[in-house]
Design an enzyme around this catalytic site. Structure first.
Site, PDB file in Angstrom:
ATOM      1  N   ASP A 251      -1.917  10.779  -1.577  1.00 10.40           N
ATOM      2  CA  ASP A 251      -2.358   9.787  -2.557  1.00 10.40           C
ATOM      3  C   ASP A 251      -2.652  10.434  -3.899  1.00 10.40           C
ATOM      4  O   ASP A 251      -2.536   9.809  -4.942  1.00 10.40           O
ATOM      5  CB  ASP A 251      -3.569   9.024  -2.039  1.00 10.40           C
ATOM      6  CG  ASP A 251      -3.155   8.081  -0.922  1.00 10.40           C
ATOM      7  OD1 ASP A 251      -3.081   8.529   0.235  1.00 10.40           O
ATOM      8  OD2 ASP A 251      -2.852   6.909  -1.227  1.00 10.40           O
TER       9      ASP A 251
ATOM     10  N   ARG B 137       0.886  -1.166   0.000  1.00  9.18           N
ATOM     11  CA  ARG B 137       0.000   0.000   0.000  1.00  9.18           C
ATOM     12  C   ARG B 137       0.918   1.209   0.000  1.00  9.18           C
ATOM     13  O   ARG B 137       2.135   1.078   0.068  1.00  9.18           O
ATOM     14  CB  ARG B 137      -0.999   0.000   1.166  1.00  9.18           C
ATOM     15  CG  ARG B 137      -0.699  -0.837   2.358  1.00  9.18           C
ATOM     16  CD  ARG B 137       0.477  -0.340   3.132  1.00  9.18           C
ATOM     17  NE  ARG B 137       0.334   1.067   3.455  1.00  9.18           N
ATOM     18  CZ  ARG B 137       1.329   1.881   3.732  1.00  9.18           C
ATOM     19  NH1 ARG B 137       2.597   1.437   3.706  1.00  9.18           N
ATOM     20  NH2 ARG B 137       1.139   3.136   4.029  1.00  9.18           N
ATOM     21  N   GLY B 138       0.343   2.393  -0.073  1.00  3.65           N
ATOM     22  CA  GLY B 138       1.159   3.591  -0.211  1.00  3.65           C
ATOM     23  C   GLY B 138       1.220   3.921  -1.697  1.00  3.65           C
ATOM     24  O   GLY B 138       1.568   3.057  -2.513  1.00  3.65           O
ATOM     25  N   ALA B 139       0.890   5.157  -2.040  1.00  6.48           N
ATOM     26  CA  ALA B 139       0.733   5.525  -3.447  1.00  6.48           C
ATOM     27  C   ALA B 139       1.943   5.145  -4.311  1.00  6.48           C
ATOM     28  O   ALA B 139       1.789   4.485  -5.351  1.00  6.48           O
ATOM     29  CB  ALA B 139       0.416   7.021  -3.544  1.00  6.48           C
TER      30      ALA B 139
ATOM     31  N   GLN C 284      -2.087   1.862  10.197  1.00 13.42           N
ATOM     32  CA  GLN C 284      -0.789   1.866   9.507  1.00 13.42           C
ATOM     33  C   GLN C 284       0.289   2.593  10.304  1.00 13.42           C
ATOM     34  O   GLN C 284       1.470   2.306  10.147  1.00 13.42           O
ATOM     35  CB  GLN C 284      -0.907   2.519   8.122  1.00 13.42           C
ATOM     36  CG  GLN C 284      -1.756   1.750   7.135  1.00 13.42           C
ATOM     37  CD  GLN C 284      -3.174   2.277   7.076  1.00 13.42           C
ATOM     38  OE1 GLN C 284      -3.701   2.769   8.079  1.00 13.42           O
ATOM     39  NE2 GLN C 284      -3.795   2.180   5.929  1.00 13.42           N
TER      40      GLN C 284
ATOM     41  N   ASN D  30      -5.334  12.524   0.913  1.00 16.03           N
ATOM     42  CA  ASN D  30      -4.442  11.618   1.634  1.00 16.03           C
ATOM     43  C   ASN D  30      -5.282  10.838   2.640  1.00 16.03           C
ATOM     44  O   ASN D  30      -6.487  11.045   2.761  1.00 16.03           O
ATOM     45  CB  ASN D  30      -3.323  12.420   2.327  1.00 16.03           C
ATOM     46  CG  ASN D  30      -2.227  11.527   2.895  1.00 16.03           C
ATOM     47  OD1 ASN D  30      -1.746  10.608   2.211  1.00 16.03           O
ATOM     48  ND2 ASN D  30      -1.838  11.742   4.131  1.00 16.03           N
ATOM     49  N   LYS D  31      -4.640   9.939   3.332  1.00 20.31           N
ATOM     50  CA  LYS D  31      -5.310   9.068   4.304  1.00 20.31           C
ATOM     51  C   LYS D  31      -6.327   9.822   5.150  1.00 20.31           C
ATOM     52  O   LYS D  31      -6.059  10.932   5.612  1.00 20.31           O
ATOM     53  CB  LYS D  31      -4.248   8.457   5.227  1.00 20.31           C
ATOM     54  CG  LYS D  31      -4.773   7.566   6.322  1.00 20.31           C
ATOM     55  CD  LYS D  31      -5.506   6.355   5.792  1.00 20.31           C
ATOM     56  CE  LYS D  31      -4.698   5.769   4.673  1.00 20.31           C
ATOM     57  NZ  LYS D  31      -5.253   4.742   3.917  1.00 20.31           N
TER      58      LYS D  31
ATOM     59  N   ARG E 254      -7.343  -0.318  -6.831  1.00 17.70           N
ATOM     60  CA  ARG E 254      -7.538   0.744  -5.825  1.00 17.70           C
ATOM     61  C   ARG E 254      -7.855   2.034  -6.581  1.00 17.70           C
ATOM     62  O   ARG E 254      -7.189   2.344  -7.576  1.00 17.70           O
ATOM     63  CB  ARG E 254      -6.249   0.982  -4.992  1.00 17.70           C
ATOM     64  CG  ARG E 254      -5.689  -0.203  -4.203  1.00 17.70           C
ATOM     65  CD  ARG E 254      -6.374  -0.483  -2.879  1.00 17.70           C
ATOM     66  NE  ARG E 254      -6.610   0.639  -1.998  1.00 17.70           N
ATOM     67  CZ  ARG E 254      -5.749   1.081  -1.057  1.00 17.70           C
ATOM     68  NH1 ARG E 254      -4.574   0.492  -0.902  1.00 17.70           N
ATOM     69  NH2 ARG E 254      -6.074   2.090  -0.282  1.00 17.70           N
TER      70      ARG E 254
END
Lengths: 362, 362
Positions: free
Chosen positions: A240, A52-54, A199, A250-251, A89
């Site tokens: 993101d 995960r993570g852009a 996370q 973002n998150k 995603r």
């Protein structure tokens, strides 16, 4: 970066050409590497959030394309794998960006040459990601150094994991922190646990621990108080997707920290590569916000007293849940973007300017 | 309010004079009542958080004093039990307030009459709490009704549990919601899960479910996005302590929601009885903020797949944690306080005025 003292990247390619990723759903409890043997494995790795993570999503997708080209290098195959990967995603734009890079390059090549070229391209994107993150670190370092010069230490708050686990290596939001550590500065990181997937608690706390960087875990609710009490010098988060105008997706929860930073007169930085910028999107409210499983909210995974990994249900049975994965931080709340092209104000003009720059890490 | 359709209060006194409380540490999974047979049980109930919520802590402490008076009604005993009860939790001012009410009344009585009087007084505080909460509901109802008149429904966001479980009955933040339901309005509540103890996920979701009020659970990070998307009409929270100037100390994370409400032009209300106001404190930063166990952050309790209540560890071993229980919402972010004396602006003048009012529910 290091796991138990040994250098690793979040996605590795062995000399034999085997692509493997660290299964991040099992961290911090188990270190398990998963081989990506076929394109479907790459899709699965992204969808199941082994990765995960852009930036890492983008690079993993590139390897997914390379794996598909090994089996069938036709245009139809290329198009099919890209569309399947794109569907894994919805929010991080790096996924579309990486697939665009791969498609653009491969389309012009003959079918027989595509498999080898695709692997080389994917490796190139992985290497570029690491270079980009080092550049982000260098761009952010002076900000931390200025605070350190003033007070002898720097207390950074970060949300989610925009660390090396969110990239191939080094991280985005963590890159300036690692750069500061390397420069001998005394840094301490307030780590938001980052519900619902934790996370921060499971990834950021783990990677900072592995790197020996002082950190303290807090619940997502606590950051505002810490700022009120003067315990935070600045906030650095990842992204993101960044709009053409500098708004940041973002998150979920990032926006709340940006508001608190603004209310307490603290700088709020977003560390992101150019590949996270979506020049097509003007209105942040048009960015698709992933709605994730209610189970991420109703259940929590961890080690029980016997060391067995279990999920426990926190809520009453049948509780209705809404679980959006990302939120929007307006450009007006952002002190600057920390990019591989330096620190830039979050405005359309400055964003447009970095796309004119000749130097392209990829 | 109701549990499985049967009327209950969070603290009950049977006809035989037995005091019992619902053990809220086991909700929503188990409904267990615990008898308070001695003052130590009341101390324990507050310290272990079988009971929590500023008003309920106050009333439970009052019963603790009454239980101590049964055994020893001397001045020394009165002073000792009050000082032990006062030490159980530091932040909610209702604890000191209730102990003050008890001490003031009992001191003037002869020792032999204190035991009976103390029980009567404690019952009186419990009854007053319920009356106060109904008045808070009535004061808040027009706010909800005005929104309902405009759009045909009301979407309220609340943080933590300031519901009937946080009081003897009816709740503070929930009182206007229950009043709206009773008035036939269509209400829906966004329930913040409220890490680290998950009082939203485990208590508010449960009590609203028991009352048949539509609600959706979200992580604490999500409220900002929902406001950006126009899915929230107003925020109502409770308070653990209100300063003379109208600043509010409440569950950690409240401040972040107040900032988001302000940024999105939404009203932010604090529902609290006069007993939550601490006229001695001018500067909210002087309110003692309880630092709670790291284990609340590192471990999460819930039901496993076999229906067994377990705690699982989310974080890497040895992760350092900071766990402050409350934060500060400045008066400037508060639309109004909803009190038993009506809706009042969060200013020192208006707060001082309600202390001049003749009507005293206690």
């Amino acid at each position: 970066m290091r796991i138990e003292g040994i250098s690793h990247a979040a996605l590795e390619v062995t000399e034999a050409g085997v692509v493997r990723v660290l299964d991040q759903t099992l961290l911090p409890h188990q270190v398990v590497w998963r081989e990506l043997a076929a394109a479907r494995d790459a899709e699965n790795a992204i969808r199941e959030m082994w990765v995960r993570g852009a930036p890492l999503i983008g690079v993993t997708a590139a390897f997914g394309v390379a794996l598909a080209m090994r089996v069938d290098a036709s245009d139809a195959s290329l198009q099919a794998v890209c569309s399947r990967l794109l569907a894994t995603r919805p929010t991080a734009v790096n996924l579309a960006w990486a697939l665009g890079q791969m498609t653009q390059a491969l389309r012009t090549l003959s079918e027989p040459s595509r498999a080898v070229a695709a692997l080389t391209l994917a490796k190139g994107l992985a290497a570029a990601d690491v270079a980009v993150n080092h550049a982000i670190g260098a761009a952010g370092l002076p900000v931390l150094k200025a605070i350190h010069d003033r007070k002898g230490r720097v207390d950074i708050l970060t949300h989610c994991n925009a660390g090396w686990l969110a990239t191939v290596d080094r991280g985005t939001a963590t890159a300036p922190i690692y750069a500061a550590r390397d420069a001998g500065l005394q840094v301490h990181v307030w780590v938001d646990e980052t519900r619902p997937r934790n996370q921060g608690a499971s990834l950021t706390a783990w990677e900072l621990g592995q790197e020996g960087i002082a950190h303290t875990l807090i619940v997502d609710n606590a950051g505002g108080l810490l700022m009120q009490q003067g315990k935070v010098d600045l906030v650095i988060v990842g992204a993101d997707r960044v709009t053409a105008g500098g708004d940041v997706c973002n998150k979920i929860g990032t926006y709340l920290k940006a508001l608190a930073a603004r209310d307490n007169g603290l700088p709020f930085y977003v560390a992101a590569p150019r590949s996270s910028i979506d020049r097509e999107i003007q209105d942040a409210l048009c960015i698709p916000i992933e709605e994730r499983s209610p189970r991420e909210v109703t259940h929590v995974q961890g080690l029980d007293a016997d060391g067995i990994l279990r999920q426990v249900q926190v809520t009453p049975h049948g509780t209705r849940v809404h679980n959006p994965g990302f939120d929007l931080t307006p450009a007006r709340l952002i002190t600057a973007l920390i990019t591989e092209h330096g620190l830039i104000p979050a405005t359309s003009k400055h964003i447009e300017d970095i796309f004119k720059e000749a130097h392209n890490y990829a």
